[in-house]
Design a protein around this motif. Sequence first.
Motif, short mmCIF file in Angstrom:
data_model
loop_
_atom_site.label_atom_id
_atom_site.label_comp_id
_atom_site.label_asym_id
_atom_site.label_seq_id
_atom_site.Cartn_x
_atom_site.Cartn_y
_atom_site.Cartn_z
N LYS A 435 4.35 -7.52 -14.45
CA LYS A 435 4.25 -7.12 -13.13
C LYS A 435 5.72 -7.64 -12.60
N LYS A 440 4.69 -0.97 -12.71
CA LYS A 440 3.64 -0.56 -11.44
C LYS A 440 2.21 -0.42 -12.15
N ASP A 441 1.94 0.38 -13.28
CA ASP A 441 0.71 0.80 -13.56
C ASP A 441 0.66 -0.11 -14.97
N GLY A 469 -0.31 -3.92 -2.62
CA GLY A 469 0.96 -3.97 -3.27
C GLY A 469 1.16 -2.71 -4.09
N ASP A 470 2.26 -2.80 -4.94
CA ASP A 470 2.57 -1.43 -5.61
C ASP A 470 2.24 -1.58 -7.03
N THR A 471 1.52 -2.58 -7.32
CA THR A 471 1.15 -2.84 -8.90
C THR A 471 -0.25 -2.83 -8.88
N LYS A 472 -0.77 -1.91 -10.05
CA LYS A 472 -2.33 -1.90 -10.13
C LYS A 472 -2.50 -2.08 -11.55
N LYS A 569 -6.17 6.93 -11.21
CA LYS A 569 -4.75 7.13 -10.48
C LYS A 569 -4.96 7.75 -9.62
N ARG A 586 -4.68 4.62 -4.90
CA ARG A 586 -3.07 4.93 -5.16
C ARG A 586 -2.51 5.14 -3.64
#
Length: 586
Positions: A435, A440-441, A469-472, A569, A586
């Motif tokens: 991360k 991001k993924d 946030g933008d990380t999964k 996603k 997402r």
Amino acid sequence: MKKLSMMTSLAILLLTLVTASARPQRPATAPPTAPSGKPPDTVMLEELTWAEVRDLIAGGVTTVIIGTAGTEQKGPHMVDGEHKFVMEYTGDKIARALGKTLVAPVVTYVPEGNWENPTGHMSKPGTITLPDDRFVELLVNAGRSLRAGGFKTILLIGESGGNRNGMRMAADKLNELWKGSDARAFWVDDYYTKSHADQNKYVTEKLGVPADKIGGHANVLDTSELLFVNAKHIRKNKLVDAYENNGVSGDPTKSTPELGKAFLQIKIDNALAQIKGLMAGTLQRQASETPGQSEGGGRAGRGGRGAVLNAERRTLEPTMNTAPASRTPTQAPDTVFIDEMTWEETRDALKTGKTTVIVPTGGTEKNGYHMVLGKHNFVVTHNANLMARRLKNALVAPTIQYVPEGNPDTQPPGAISLPSPAYDMLLDAAARSLKVHGFKDILFIGDSGGNQTGLTSVAEKLNKEWEGGDTKVFALTDYYEASRVYYRAWLQAAFGYDQETAGSHAGITDTSQMLFIRPSGIRKDQIKPWGGPQDSGVSGDPAKATADIGKMGVEFKVNAGINQYKLLKNPPARGRGGRRGSGPDR
């Protein structure tokens, strides 16, 4: 993500409808046990079957090396997996020279700093860190597992300075656990610390480079070693690429394979001398007595948490923005594996949109008389490569070979277990490291049933923490759970093989995949109907396995993993209220 997808449920229904009544497996007349047969010319544990390891131990092969490496930046000219490639080479040479010794899978997740304020190596994309306490737990569980299987001497050898403290602590813990028994653990520090001092002396005497000009990271020593071991992992056009904070300390331009061979022999000789002294009882110390050690051990800043030349303290994410924009690799290789890429190549891949990363988890376990212990590691690495290439925007982290296999103290010969929570903490560290660099993924996949719970729990925990946030993190359990349902249904429809014939472990499905991916990992002369002897651990009939069946199994796994990722996603709307499916939105 706790529930199987709708597709999985349909597949289960299909399998229920087409599966014939169970038939008996191994005949009652099967012998309780059997000899393994002659093993191949290898000292690598994951390239042997459990029975081969069992018989080698019975013949006196009771020493095992746990080599620790790292996944860290090595300047613009050298790949992040340099320590792994070198450790695989030296581990093999040390084991063969010592005799009656095997080598466990090299540990590639080691202490490299922290993700909260990434400095040093962690300021460069691709570096992955495992904090000291988690690193120690990994080593202790590995040592306990190997001891349970019959090994009596565990040798901890490290390629990176940041590994030293953890190996020392792990050896102390293991020796405390085994007090009063015939088992012992040794930390072989001369391989690293004394060897670096000897190598520096060699460089000064042979090349005329003053000691204070040799440097401490990705220099003539590291670069020469990798040139000898695997030259394709050196970007020769980047050897002269000096700019501030490029990750290099020293001058790599004088590197040659011939120097690398000499440097590696110094490591091998020093390790052998210390090991022989420790095993004979004529040497008591484990830490090197070499004067002038830095905190990281040996050369300042090499490996672990040591700072690299001109490293800056960083507080911002992601770490991909670490070099002048004009500094771009001219020819990145055709690979998706982070440990086969330089930190600059990983940075540029991120900038072009490759912000998805796969973390494969395998296993080192008993797989019958006919199949090697590292089956899951080989299969999941192959499949992660396929998944990344088909997704087109993904890279692959090093495969995790140490996973939950039950109680470490009851493992069969050669098997290694890293139970939760230690396994979960390893996954957690990998995700947090990735991360930081801008991924991001983060996709977890596991090739063994015991891996799935940890994948799910860590993904849920991190997604809750990183909500907004933008990380999964995606635990792609369909890679294992759903694919095996589809696979068995196909075997029933295509060949009439029911569930019992297909089996759940080392039977048709597993054996076929190895025949397709790595046929050298199958002992064809040991393939017996229903696995042969009663202690084989086989479920199913591997005698019916073929490479073509294995190819289909690979496709089921890869497609199930990709399909679940796409569904999670971008989940479809459900019901009148537009309720979305499970997993991170997402």
